[in-house]
Design a protein around this motif. Sequence first.
Motif, PDB file in Angstrom:
ATOM      1  N   ALA A 108      -9.268  13.592 -15.771  1.00  9.69           N
ATOM      2  CA  ALA A 108     -10.197  12.296 -15.700  1.00  9.69           C
ATOM      3  C   ALA A 108      -9.160  11.099 -15.401  1.00  9.69           C
ATOM      4  O   ALA A 108      -9.696  10.279 -14.694  1.00  9.69           O
ATOM      5  CB  ALA A 108     -10.998  12.162 -16.956  1.00  9.69           C
ATOM      6  N   LEU A 109      -7.920  10.989 -15.952  1.00 12.03           N
ATOM      7  CA  LEU A 109      -7.158  10.114 -15.832  1.00 12.03           C
ATOM      8  C   LEU A 109      -6.660  10.299 -14.055  1.00 12.03           C
ATOM      9  O   LEU A 109      -6.760   9.049 -13.565  1.00 12.03           O
ATOM     10  CB  LEU A 109      -5.665  10.298 -16.491  1.00 12.03           C
ATOM     11  CG  LEU A 109      -5.858   9.956 -17.949  1.00 12.03           C
ATOM     12  CD1 LEU A 109      -4.356  10.184 -18.454  1.00 12.03           C
ATOM     13  CD2 LEU A 109      -6.299   9.253 -18.402  1.00 12.03           C
ATOM     14  N   VAL A 163      -8.291  11.433 -11.644  1.00  7.02           N
ATOM     15  CA  VAL A 163      -9.228  11.020 -10.529  1.00  7.02           C
ATOM     16  C   VAL A 163      -9.882   9.808 -10.710  1.00  7.02           C
ATOM     17  O   VAL A 163     -10.734   9.490  -9.846  1.00  7.02           O
ATOM     18  CB  VAL A 163     -10.302  12.268 -10.475  1.00  7.02           C
ATOM     19  CG1 VAL A 163      -9.288  13.768 -10.085  1.00  7.02           C
ATOM     20  CG2 VAL A 163     -10.999  12.451 -11.619  1.00  7.02           C
ATOM     21  N   SER A 164      -9.525   8.936 -11.749  1.00 10.97           N
ATOM     22  CA  SER A 164     -10.417   8.020 -11.757  1.00 10.97           C
ATOM     23  C   SER A 164     -10.497   7.136 -10.707  1.00 10.97           C
ATOM     24  O   SER A 164     -11.481   6.219 -10.550  1.00 10.97           O
ATOM     25  CB  SER A 164      -9.941   7.132 -13.238  1.00 10.97           C
ATOM     26  OG  SER A 164      -8.703   6.912 -12.903  1.00 10.97           O
ATOM     27  N   GLN A 165      -9.273   6.990  -9.772  1.00 10.67           N
ATOM     28  CA  GLN A 165      -9.576   6.007  -8.718  1.00 10.67           C
ATOM     29  C   GLN A 165     -10.118   6.635  -7.545  1.00 10.67           C
ATOM     30  O   GLN A 165     -10.282   5.842  -6.526  1.00 10.67           O
ATOM     31  CB  GLN A 165      -7.976   5.297  -8.476  1.00 10.67           C
ATOM     32  CG  GLN A 165      -7.830   4.456  -9.374  1.00 10.67           C
ATOM     33  CD  GLN A 165      -6.647   3.785  -8.901  1.00 10.67           C
ATOM     34  OE1 GLN A 165      -5.441   4.595  -9.112  1.00 10.67           O
ATOM     35  NE2 GLN A 165      -6.310   2.438  -9.033  1.00 10.67           N
ATOM     36  N   GLU A 166     -10.547   7.868  -7.476  1.00 10.61           N
ATOM     37  CA  GLU A 166     -11.037   8.648  -6.384  1.00 10.61           C
ATOM     38  C   GLU A 166     -12.472   8.699  -6.169  1.00 10.61           C
ATOM     39  O   GLU A 166     -13.210   9.142  -5.455  1.00 10.61           O
ATOM     40  CB  GLU A 166     -10.232   9.942  -6.036  1.00 10.61           C
ATOM     41  CG  GLU A 166      -8.929   9.934  -6.035  1.00 10.61           C
ATOM     42  CD  GLU A 166      -8.483  11.161  -6.200  1.00 10.61           C
ATOM     43  OE1 GLU A 166      -9.056  12.192  -6.054  1.00 10.61           O
ATOM     44  OE2 GLU A 166      -7.144  11.533  -6.398  1.00 10.61           O
ATOM     45  N   LEU A 167     -12.955   8.726  -7.432  1.00 10.78           N
ATOM     46  CA  LEU A 167     -14.424   9.022  -7.545  1.00 10.78           C
ATOM     47  C   LEU A 167     -15.618   8.131  -6.782  1.00 10.78           C
ATOM     48  O   LEU A 167     -15.201   6.866  -6.951  1.00 10.78           O
ATOM     49  CB  LEU A 167     -14.819   8.939  -9.255  1.00 10.78           C
ATOM     50  CG  LEU A 167     -14.282   9.891 -10.107  1.00 10.78           C
ATOM     51  CD1 LEU A 167     -14.463   9.701 -11.511  1.00 10.78           C
ATOM     52  CD2 LEU A 167     -14.593  10.927  -9.529  1.00 10.78           C
TER      53      LEU A 167
END
Lengths: 136, 88
Positions: free
Chosen positions: B58-59, B61-65
């Motif tokens: 979660a940390l 991928v947070s900028q790729e969602l």
Amino acid sequence: MIKIKTDRFGELQINESEIIHFPMGIPGIPFDRFIVRDCLDPIKWLIAVDDPDAAMLIVSPFKYFPTYGFELSDEIVSILGAESEEELEVYVALLKYNDGVAANLKSPFVINKNKRIGVQILLEDERYSFKEPIKK
Amino acid sequence: MLVLTRRSGQALRIGDSIIIKILEIDGSQVKLGIDAPKTIPIFREELYERLKESNIEALRVSQELPIQDIVNTVKKPKTELEDKNDKD
């Protein structure tokens, strides 16, 4: 007021009064003080105060999963210092799922917004998975 | 790793405040009872590992969602079926 320079959020200003303490920690993340900030409504950031580049996207699950629900054990209620359900907020972490988004319904964050205490619980309920796709 | 042998009904103590009791042994299964301060989280190891991995993911991928997509999802008016379910 704490001011921290971050790669992701620029200079982040944090009020002591918005810090949420997670006394049981969050597995995999070696910090216990977090803040919740708006991202793109209804999505929010959960940000570690001691390393704000450790941040994840969270959302209240109930709009996306209308039947979602769980009971809190007496121990968790007592850690949260919760006197009523109205004090509590529930969030789930967002993850990638193919080219879309999924939510971790297995281990929601429960936060007492008045007392600023949070826990991440792990549900025994077999219906909920660590990566449940959110339908477009 | 410290290795100790215990019998059914016996216990271990870790520090002042944690007791692990062997409640029952049945073939390859052992039933344990654990007394610990309530702020000490207790997990089955394999679930703890999955939870930890999920949080680290979660940390990461947070900028790729594609979060705009799910914002649109929630703003979309309800379908007839969802509306019906709500009334039930």
